[in-house]
Design a protein around this motif. Structure first.
Motif, PDB file in Angstrom:
ATOM      1  N   SER A   1      46.879  47.503  42.245  1.00 55.02           N
ATOM      2  CA  SER A   1      48.122  46.752  42.121  1.00 55.02           C
ATOM      3  C   SER A   1      49.007  47.313  41.019  1.00 55.02           C
ATOM      4  O   SER A   1      48.529  47.661  39.948  1.00 55.02           O
ATOM      5  CB  SER A   1      47.836  45.274  41.817  1.00 55.02           C
ATOM      6  OG  SER A   1      49.077  44.565  41.692  1.00 55.02           O
TER       7      SER A   1
ATOM      8  N   SER B   1      49.142  41.078  37.767  1.00 59.31           N
ATOM      9  CA  SER B   1      48.262  41.234  38.925  1.00 59.31           C
ATOM     10  C   SER B   1      46.917  40.541  38.743  1.00 59.31           C
ATOM     11  O   SER B   1      46.271  40.679  37.697  1.00 59.31           O
ATOM     12  CB  SER B   1      48.028  42.724  39.177  1.00 59.31           C
ATOM     13  OG  SER B   1      46.815  42.960  39.845  1.00 59.31           O
TER      14      SER B   1
ATOM     15  N   ASN C   1      44.325  41.439  40.549  1.00 54.43           N
ATOM     16  CA  ASN C   1      43.351  42.522  40.657  1.00 54.43           C
ATOM     17  C   ASN C   1      43.152  43.204  39.308  1.00 54.43           C
ATOM     18  O   ASN C   1      42.024  43.435  38.867  1.00 54.43           O
ATOM     19  CB  ASN C   1      43.819  43.536  41.709  1.00 54.43           C
ATOM     20  CG  ASN C   1      43.669  42.999  43.112  1.00 54.43           C
ATOM     21  OD1 ASN C   1      42.615  43.120  43.725  1.00 54.43           O
ATOM     22  ND2 ASN C   1      44.709  42.379  43.629  1.00 54.43           N
TER      23      ASN C   1
ATOM     24  N   PRO D   1      44.749  44.898  45.990  1.00 54.26           N
ATOM     25  CA  PRO D   1      45.319  43.963  46.955  1.00 54.26           C
ATOM     26  C   PRO D   1      45.398  44.624  48.324  1.00 54.26           C
ATOM     27  O   PRO D   1      45.170  45.835  48.458  1.00 54.26           O
ATOM     28  CB  PRO D   1      46.727  43.700  46.418  1.00 54.26           C
ATOM     29  CG  PRO D   1      47.060  44.847  45.547  1.00 54.26           C
ATOM     30  CD  PRO D   1      45.751  45.430  45.065  1.00 54.26           C
TER      31      PRO D   1
ATOM     32  N   TYR E   1      48.152  45.254  51.309  1.00 49.27           N
ATOM     33  CA  TYR E   1      49.567  45.216  51.679  1.00 49.27           C
ATOM     34  C   TYR E   1      49.689  45.663  53.123  1.00 49.27           C
ATOM     35  O   TYR E   1      49.206  46.747  53.467  1.00 49.27           O
ATOM     36  CB  TYR E   1      50.413  46.153  50.797  1.00 49.27           C
ATOM     37  CG  TYR E   1      50.561  45.754  49.346  1.00 49.27           C
ATOM     38  CD1 TYR E   1      50.868  46.713  48.387  1.00 49.27           C
ATOM     39  CD2 TYR E   1      50.382  44.444  48.920  1.00 49.27           C
ATOM     40  CE1 TYR E   1      51.009  46.376  47.048  1.00 49.27           C
ATOM     41  CE2 TYR E   1      50.505  44.094  47.583  1.00 49.27           C
ATOM     42  CZ  TYR E   1      50.815  45.055  46.652  1.00 49.27           C
ATOM     43  OH  TYR E   1      50.926  44.723  45.334  1.00 49.27           O
ATOM     44  N   ALA E   2      50.303  44.822  53.955  1.00 49.27           N
ATOM     45  CA  ALA E   2      50.581  45.195  55.356  1.00 49.27           C
ATOM     46  C   ALA E   2      49.323  45.734  56.035  1.00 49.27           C
ATOM     47  O   ALA E   2      49.325  46.790  56.641  1.00 49.27           O
ATOM     48  CB  ALA E   2      51.715  46.208  55.423  1.00 49.27           C
ATOM     49  N   GLY E   3      48.218  45.032  55.812  1.00 50.46           N
ATOM     50  CA  GLY E   3      46.996  45.312  56.571  1.00 50.46           C
ATOM     51  C   GLY E   3      46.155  46.462  56.075  1.00 50.46           C
ATOM     52  O   GLY E   3      45.239  46.888  56.767  1.00 50.46           O
TER      53      GLY E   3
ATOM     54  N   ARG F   1      40.993  36.820  53.383  1.00 50.32           N
ATOM     55  CA  ARG F   1      42.113  37.699  53.073  1.00 50.32           C
ATOM     56  C   ARG F   1      41.583  38.968  52.413  1.00 50.32           C
ATOM     57  O   ARG F   1      40.517  38.976  51.840  1.00 50.32           O
ATOM     58  CB  ARG F   1      43.094  37.009  52.106  1.00 50.32           C
ATOM     59  CG  ARG F   1      43.609  35.671  52.548  1.00 50.32           C
ATOM     60  CD  ARG F   1      44.794  35.774  53.472  1.00 50.32           C
ATOM     61  NE  ARG F   1      45.972  36.364  52.848  1.00 50.32           N
ATOM     62  CZ  ARG F   1      47.146  36.516  53.475  1.00 50.32           C
ATOM     63  NH1 ARG F   1      47.279  36.126  54.736  1.00 50.32           N
ATOM     64  NH2 ARG F   1      48.161  37.072  52.866  1.00 50.32           N
ATOM     65  N   GLY F   2      42.374  40.012  52.525  1.00 48.55           N
ATOM     66  CA  GLY F   2      42.007  41.243  51.832  1.00 48.55           C
ATOM     67  C   GLY F   2      40.909  42.053  52.485  1.00 48.55           C
ATOM     68  O   GLY F   2      40.548  43.115  51.984  1.00 48.55           O
TER      69      GLY F   2
HETATM   70  C1  LIG Z   1      54.533  43.160  50.724  1.00 45.94           C
HETATM   71  C2  LIG Z   1      53.222  42.396  50.741  1.00 45.94           C
HETATM   72  C3  LIG Z   1      52.368  42.535  51.813  1.00 45.94           C
HETATM   73  C4  LIG Z   1      51.150  41.846  51.835  1.00 45.94           C
HETATM   74  N1  LIG Z   1      50.320  42.040  52.893  1.00 45.94           N
HETATM   75  C5  LIG Z   1      49.129  41.405  52.909  1.00 45.94           C
HETATM   76  C6  LIG Z   1      48.197  41.604  53.985  1.00 45.94           C
HETATM   77  O1  LIG Z   1      48.463  42.362  54.919  1.00 45.94           O
HETATM   78  N2  LIG Z   1      46.991  40.969  53.919  1.00 45.94           N
HETATM   79  C7  LIG Z   1      46.645  40.160  52.866  1.00 45.94           C
HETATM   80  O2  LIG Z   1      45.525  39.609  52.869  1.00 45.94           O
HETATM   81  N3  LIG Z   1      47.500  39.936  51.834  1.00 45.94           N
HETATM   82  C8  LIG Z   1      48.716  40.538  51.836  1.00 45.94           C
HETATM   83  N4  LIG Z   1      49.560  40.354  50.780  1.00 45.94           N
HETATM   84  C9  LIG Z   1      49.155  39.457  49.695  1.00 45.94           C
HETATM   85  C10 LIG Z   1      48.638  40.250  48.481  1.00 45.94           C
HETATM   86  O3  LIG Z   1      47.563  41.066  48.841  1.00 45.94           O
HETATM   87  C11 LIG Z   1      48.203  39.229  47.450  1.00 45.94           C
HETATM   88  O4  LIG Z   1      49.342  38.546  46.984  1.00 45.94           O
HETATM   89  C12 LIG Z   1      47.480  39.842  46.270  1.00 45.94           C
HETATM   90  O5  LIG Z   1      46.894  38.836  45.541  1.00 45.94           O
HETATM   91  C13 LIG Z   1      48.369  40.630  45.341  1.00 45.94           C
HETATM   92  O6  LIG Z   1      47.525  41.225  44.375  1.00 45.94           O
HETATM   93  P1  LIG Z   1      47.906  41.221  42.821  1.00 45.94           P
HETATM   94  O7  LIG Z   1      47.816  39.816  42.333  1.00 45.94           O
HETATM   95  O8  LIG Z   1      46.857  42.074  42.190  1.00 45.94           O
HETATM   96  O9  LIG Z   1      49.272  41.820  42.698  1.00 45.94           O
HETATM   97  C14 LIG Z   1      50.796  41.016  50.743  1.00 45.94           C
HETATM   98  C15 LIG Z   1      51.665  40.869  49.652  1.00 45.94           C
HETATM   99  C16 LIG Z   1      52.863  41.567  49.645  1.00 45.94           C
HETATM  100  C17 LIG Z   1      53.768  41.440  48.451  1.00 45.94           C
END
Ligand SMILES: Cc1cc2nc3c(=O)[nH]c(=O)nc-3n(C[C@H](O)[C@H](O)[C@H](O)COP(=O)(O)O)c2cc1C
Length: 182
Positions: free
Chosen positions: A14, A19, A21, A79, A81-83, A117-118
């Motif tokens: 991240s 964050s 993470n 994290p 992002y977009a799968g 998730r994740g």
């Molecule tokens: C642009 C964007 C896309 C995301 N896509 C997904 C996803 O595909 N699957 C998921 O489980 N979470 C998704 N998330 C949620 C992030 O993984 C989640 O907020 C995560 O906790 C962020 O990590 P951080 O706190 O370390 O920044 C997305 C978040 C953002 C901003």
């Protein structure tokens, strides 16, 4: 006889200042058991886009190589992002392909997302780690949910039970390195 401490490099996927993470890994570094030194890699945003070829590596990439080479193991937390894993983490991993930094290196991951998730981030991270020849230590890898309200003023996770689980993940990885198998 003083045994040299094991060194574990902590890599967050991240780039976000607050964050969850990165906070999980900051907590791992702050609660490392005796005999283990864990340090957070903070150069993700300094890495330029990966350029294949034999031109000299930029300084930020050289520093990444040095940090990974100096580590006995690497612990990832990213994290989704977009799968899949974020582009910036994939970029970091691409810079390790040519030099084989992670080849046969024990690695593990922590998924701090909510249940359900994740998972695609973990799956794509495993795919790339497999591709670069890293040794994924499953028994040191786990989901340890970290929610934003759990993060204290010092940027680490305040919840004692979650802190203990984060320390246990590092300890499991260190034990694997020490004993060759876990
Ligand atoms: C642009 C964007 C896309 C995301 N896509 C997904 C996803 O595909 N699957 C998921 O489980 N979470 C998704 N998330 C949620 C992030 O993984 C989640 O907020 C995560 O906790 C962020 O990590 P951080 O706190 O370390 O920044 C997305 C978040 C953002 C901003």
């Amino acid at each position: 006889m003083v045994s040299t401490p094991l060194h574990v490099l902590l890599i967050s996927g991240s780039t976000r200042a607050s964050s969850t993470n990165t906070s999980a890994l900051r907590t791992v570094a702050a609660t490392a058991p005796d005999g283990v030194e864990a340090s957070l890699y903070d150069g993700l945003l300094d890495l330029p886009p990966f350029v294949p070829g034999d031109q000299p590596d930029p300084a930020a990439v050289e520093s990444l190589h040095t940090r990974i080479a100096a580590a006995d193991a690497v612990l990832f937390c990213t994290p989704e992002y977009a799968g899949m894993i974020p582009g910036s983490l994939k970029n970091l991993l691409e810079w390790t392909v040519g030099t084989g930094d992670l080849n046969e290196k024990p690695v593990a991951w922590i998924n701090v997302a909510y249940e359900g998730r994740g998972d695609a981030a973990v799956a794509t991270l495993r795919t790339v780690l497999g591709y670069v020849g890293a040794e994924v230590v499953d028994s040191a890898s786990s989901r340890i949910t970290v929610m934003q309200p759990m993060i204290g003023e010092d940027g680490t996770v305040a919840d004692p039970e979650v802190r203990d689980r984060l320390t246990a993940a590092l300890t499991a990885l260190a034990d694997h390195v020490r004993h060759g198998k876990y």
